[in-house]
Write a protein that holds these residues in place. Structure first.
Motif, PDB file in Angstrom:
ATOM      1  N   SER A 122       0.838  -1.205   0.000  1.00 10.79           N
ATOM      2  CA  SER A 122       0.000   0.000   0.000  1.00 10.79           C
ATOM      3  C   SER A 122       0.871   1.252   0.000  1.00 10.79           C
ATOM      4  N   GLY A 123       0.302   2.356  -0.432  1.00 10.26           N
ATOM      5  CA  GLY A 123       1.039   3.610  -0.493  1.00 10.26           C
ATOM      6  C   GLY A 123       1.565   4.036   0.867  1.00 10.26           C
ATOM      7  N   LYS A 124       0.744   3.868   1.909  1.00 11.79           N
ATOM      8  CA  LYS A 124       1.170   4.267   3.253  1.00 11.79           C
ATOM      9  C   LYS A 124       2.350   3.423   3.730  1.00 11.79           C
ATOM     10  N   LEU A 125       2.293   2.131   3.430  1.00 13.91           N
ATOM     11  CA  LEU A 125       3.375   1.251   3.855  1.00 13.91           C
ATOM     12  C   LEU A 125       4.671   1.579   3.121  1.00 13.91           C
ATOM     13  N   VAL A 126       4.557   1.930   1.850  1.00 14.14           N
ATOM     14  CA  VAL A 126       5.739   2.314   1.070  1.00 14.14           C
ATOM     15  C   VAL A 126       6.366   3.582   1.642  1.00 14.14           C
ATOM     16  N   TRP A 127       5.549   4.562   1.969  1.00 10.74           N
ATOM     17  CA  TRP A 127       6.068   5.802   2.549  1.00 10.74           C
ATOM     18  C   TRP A 127       6.684   5.549   3.921  1.00 10.74           C
ATOM     19  N   PHE A 128       6.052   4.679   4.691  1.00  8.47           N
ATOM     20  CA  PHE A 128       6.599   4.353   6.014  1.00  8.47           C
ATOM     21  C   PHE A 128       7.982   3.717   5.882  1.00  8.47           C
ATOM     22  N   ALA A 129       8.128   2.795   4.933  1.00  6.38           N
ATOM     23  CA  ALA A 129       9.423   2.137   4.723  1.00  6.38           C
ATOM     24  C   ALA A 129      10.483   3.141   4.288  1.00  6.38           C
ATOM     25  N   ALA A 130      10.114   4.049   3.382  1.00  7.55           N
ATOM     26  CA  ALA A 130      11.064   5.044   2.888  1.00  7.55           C
ATOM     27  C   ALA A 130      11.516   5.985   4.008  1.00  7.55           C
ATOM     28  N   ILE A 131      10.552   6.448   4.813  1.00  5.17           N
ATOM     29  CA  ILE A 131      10.884   7.374   5.905  1.00  5.17           C
ATOM     30  C   ILE A 131      11.726   6.665   6.966  1.00  5.17           C
ATOM     31  N   ALA A 132      11.378   5.391   7.261  1.00  5.53           N
ATOM     32  CA  ALA A 132      12.144   4.638   8.256  1.00  5.53           C
ATOM     33  C   ALA A 132      13.584   4.438   7.793  1.00  5.53           C
ATOM     34  N   LEU A 133      13.774   4.116   6.514  1.00  6.82           N
ATOM     35  CA  LEU A 133      15.132   3.957   5.980  1.00  6.82           C
ATOM     36  C   LEU A 133      15.893   5.266   6.009  1.00  6.82           C
ATOM     37  N   LEU A 134      15.213   6.356   5.673  1.00  3.86           N
ATOM     38  CA  LEU A 134      15.887   7.659   5.635  1.00  3.86           C
ATOM     39  C   LEU A 134      16.320   8.093   7.030  1.00  3.86           C
ATOM     40  N   ILE A 135      15.401   8.039   7.982  1.00  3.10           N
ATOM     41  CA  ILE A 135      15.734   8.454   9.346  1.00  3.10           C
ATOM     42  C   ILE A 135      16.757   7.508   9.960  1.00  3.10           C
ATOM     43  N   GLY A 136      16.585   6.209   9.705  1.00  2.00           N
ATOM     44  CA  GLY A 136      17.521   5.226  10.246  1.00  2.00           C
ATOM     45  C   GLY A 136      18.939   5.415   9.746  1.00  2.00           C
ATOM     46  N   ASN A 137      19.097   6.011   8.581  1.00  2.00           N
ATOM     47  CA  ASN A 137      20.430   6.303   8.050  1.00  2.00           C
ATOM     48  C   ASN A 137      20.918   7.694   8.436  1.00  2.00           C
TER      49      ASN A 137
END
Length: 520
Positions: A326-341
Motif C-alpha cells: 500500500s502507499g502508506k506502507l511504502v512511505w513508512f518504509a522510505a521514511i524509516a530507511l531515511l531516518i535510520g540512516n
C-alpha cells in the motif's frame, strides 16, 4: 545535457566533503595525503607499509599531481591541500553512483538506498584506497555483461582496483568465473586475449609508477600478500573472531538497511532461477565474507567494496515489493530507511572523533605563528595512541613533530613491545628516558594528549600550560579520552610561555626520529 541524477549525486557527494568533519581511520591520511605530501614537498612521514613496499603509489600519485599543480600556482594552502583531494574523490564516487543508477535500470528504490546509505555517505569523500576500490567496483559492475553481450570493458576498472588493492580481487573471483562460464568464447581465449592482456597492460602501468616513485623495482601486490596474508602482519593491529563480519561488520555498515537486505537474500535463495543476477551477486557477497572471515584482522571498511552489491539486492527487492504494498506502507518504509540512516550519518559525520581534525587546525596555526611572529621552530610531541591524527599533510609547515611509533614485530621477537605500547604502560618512565629536562628549552614546545592521560603525567605537565581543548568522543577508554588537549611549555623565569625562549639544537630523540622518517 548532464543527467539530473548525476548532478544530484555530485551535489550529494560534494556536500559530504564539507559535512563529514570527523576522523575515521589513519589510512585516510597516512596512506594517501601524507605520502603525496612527501612526494611533492619533500617532507612527511612514510609508514612501514611504504618502506616495505606493500602499498601502490597509484592513488597517492594522483593526489601528488594535484598538490604539484597547487604548488606551481602558489595556492598550496593547508585548506586546499586537505579539501581538494576529498573533492576529487567525491566526484569519482558521484560518477560511480551514477553508474549504479544505470546498472540498476534507473530504479528509484535503488537510487534511494544508495543515496541514503549512511556508511557510503560517511566514506564516499574520504581519501581511502577502500573508497577508490568501491568506486571502481561499481563502475565495473555497471559494464559487466549481465545480458547477452561479450563486452569485457569491465575488466579495466577491475584490473586497476586489484593492482591498487589486491584484496579487490576476492568478490570478482565468482563474478569472473560466471562471466567465463556464460561467454560463447572458449575460456582459454578469454583468458589469453582479454584477462591476461588487460591485466598485463594495467599491471605494467602500475608497476612502472610504483617502481619509479619507490626508487627501485616494486611489485606492491606481491609484497602486500606476503606481509598481510602469509606473514599475518595485519593481526598486529587487532583480531576479531571469525564470525565478526556476519554478526557485527555487515549489519553495522548496512544499518537499518539490514532488514531489506536479508529479505532480498532469502527471496533470492528461494527463487534462484527467477533472480539470476541477484543470485550471482549474493554468491560474490557470501564468498567475500567467507574469505575475509578467515583473516584474523577485520575492519568495517574492508566490507565497503561489497556494500553496493548489498544495496543493489535491497533496491531490487524494494522495487518489487512496493508494487504490491500500500502507499502508506511504502512511505513508512522510505521514511524509516531515511531516518535510520540520517541518525548514524549525522552523529558519526559531525560529532564522533572530530577532535583529531580540529586539533590539527590549531597546530597548523601554532607552527605558522611560531615561525612568522617569533622566528622560533615549534616542536610538537603527540602523546596519543599511534596515528591518532593526521600529520604533515594537515600542517604543511616543516616543523618538528614526533608521534609514538607502532611498527609491527617483523623479527618475531617474543619480547617486542612497540613504542606506543611502552609509553602507555609506563608514561612517566618513558618521558624520563626520552625527554631530557635540562636545558628546559630542549623539551617540546607543545604536547598533544587526551585528557585521560593528564593524571598520569601531571608532574611532567607542571612545566606546561593547557592552551586548548577539543571535544573528540562521547565514548572513552583508558587511552582515548573525551577531549584532546594542547599544552604549551611554560617559562617560569619570565612568566610567559615559550615564545620568549631562544631556539636550541634539536634534541637527540627528535633528531633520530627525523632521520628514520628521511630513510623512509
Amino acid at each position: 545535457m548532464l543527467s539530473k541524477v548525476l548532478l544530484f549525486f555530485v551535489a550529494l557527494r560534494l556536500a559530504s566533503v564539507f559535512l563529514v568533519r570527523t576522523w575515521y581511520v589513519p589510512d585516510e591520511y597516512w596512506q594517501s595525503l601524507e605520502v603525496a605530501h612527501r612526494l611533492v614537498f619533500g617532507y612527511g612521514h612514510l609508514t612501514w607499509e611504504w618502506t616495505k613496499g606493500i602499498r601502490s603509489y597509484v592513488y597517492p600519485s594522483v593526489i601528488a599531481l594535484l598538490y604539484k599543480l597547487l604548488a606551481l600556482v602558489k595556492l598550496d594552502t593547508v585548506e586546499l591541500l586537505v579539501l581538494l583531494p576529498r573533492v576529487l574523490q567525491a566526484l569519482l564516487s558521484a560518477y560511480s553512483d551514477y553508474r549504479f543508477y544505470i546498472w540498476s535500470n534507473k530504479s528509484k528504490w535503488s537510487t534511494f538506498v544508495l543515496a541514503s546509505s549512511w556508511f557510503w555517505f560517511y566514506t564516499a569523500s574520504r581519501t581511502l584506497s577502500n573508497t577508490l576500490e568501491t568506486s571502481l567496483t561499481v563502475i565495473a559492475l555497471s559494464y559487466f555483461p549481465w545480458a547477452a553481450t561479450e563486452s569485457t570493458t569491465f575488466l579495466w576498472p577491475v584490473a586497476l582496483s586489484v593492482f591498487v588493492r589486491p584484496t579487490s580481487a576476492i568478490p570478482w573471483i565468482p563474478l569472473c568465473l560466471y562471466h567465463m562460464k556464460k561467454s560463447s568464447h572458449p575460456i582459454w581465449e578469454l583468458l589469453l586475449k582479454r584477462y591476461l592482456v588487460i591485466g598485463f597492460i594495467v599491471g605494467t602501468f602500475t608497476v612502472a609508477i610504483d617502481s619509479f616513485l619507490h626508487g627501485s623495482l616494486l611489485l606492491s601486490s606481491y609484497n602486500f600478500l606476503q606481509f598481510n596474508v602469509l606473514k599475518g602482519i595485519g593481526s598486529w593491529y587487532g583480531e576479531h573472531p571469525w564470525y565478526w563480519y556476519v554478526n557485527v561488520g555487515l549489519p553495522t555498515i548496512l544499518g537499518v538497511g539490514t532488514l531489506p537486505f536479508l529479505l532480498a537474500a532469502v527471496e533470492t535463495i528461494r527463487n534462484r532461477q527467477v533472480y539470476h543476477e541477484r543470485s550471482v551477486l549474493l554468491v560474490a557477497i557470501a564468498f567475500t565474507l567467507v574469505v575475509y572471515s578467515l583473516l584474523p584482522h577485520k575492519e568495517f571498511r574492508f566490507l565497503l567494496q561489497i556494500l553496493p552489491l548489498c544495496l543493489y539486492l535491497s533496491g531490487d527487492y524494494l522495487s518489487r515489493w512496493s508494487r504490491k504494498a500500500s502507499g502508506k506502507l511504502v512511505w513508512f518504509a522510505a521514511i524509516a530507511l531515511l531516518i535510520g540512516n540520517l541518525v548514524p550519518a549525522g552523529y558519526l559525520s559531525f560529532v564522533h572523533q572530530r577532535g583529531a581534525l580540529d586539533v590539527m587546525s590549531s597546530l597548523q596555526s601554532i607552527a605558522r605563528n611560531y615561525r612568522d611572529e617569533f622566528n622560533l621552530p615549534a616542536k610538537i610531541l603527540f602523546l596519543l595512541p599511534c596515528h591518532s591524527t593526521p600529520f604533515q599533510s594537515h600542517v604543511h609547515h616543516n616543523t618538528s613533530m614526533r608521534f609514538l611509533r607502532c611498527e609491527p614485530n617483523f623479527a618475531n621477537d617474543e619480547s617486542y613491545v612497540d613504542e606506543a605500547e611502552t609509553f602507555h604502560q609506563e608514561p612517566t618512565s618513558w618521558l624520563r628516558r626520552n625527554l631530557p629536562v635540562h636545558p628546559r628549552s630542549a623539551l617540546p614546545t607543545h604536547i598533544v594528549a587526551f585528557d585521560t592521560l593528564e593524571p598520569q603525567i601531571k608532574d611532567f605537565l607542571a612545566m606546561y600550560e593547557q592552551k586548548e581543548s577539543f571535544f573528540h568522543s562521547d565514548y572513552t577508554t583508558d587511552r582515548i579520552g573525551a577531549n584532546i588537549l594542547i599544552y604549551e611549555r611554560f617559562n617560569p623565569n619570565k612568566g610567559t610561555t615559550t615564545t620568549a625562549v631562544p631556539p636550541v639544537q634539536q634534541d637527540p630523540v627528535e633528531q633520530q626520529s627525523a632521520e628514520l622518517e628521511n630513510e623512509g
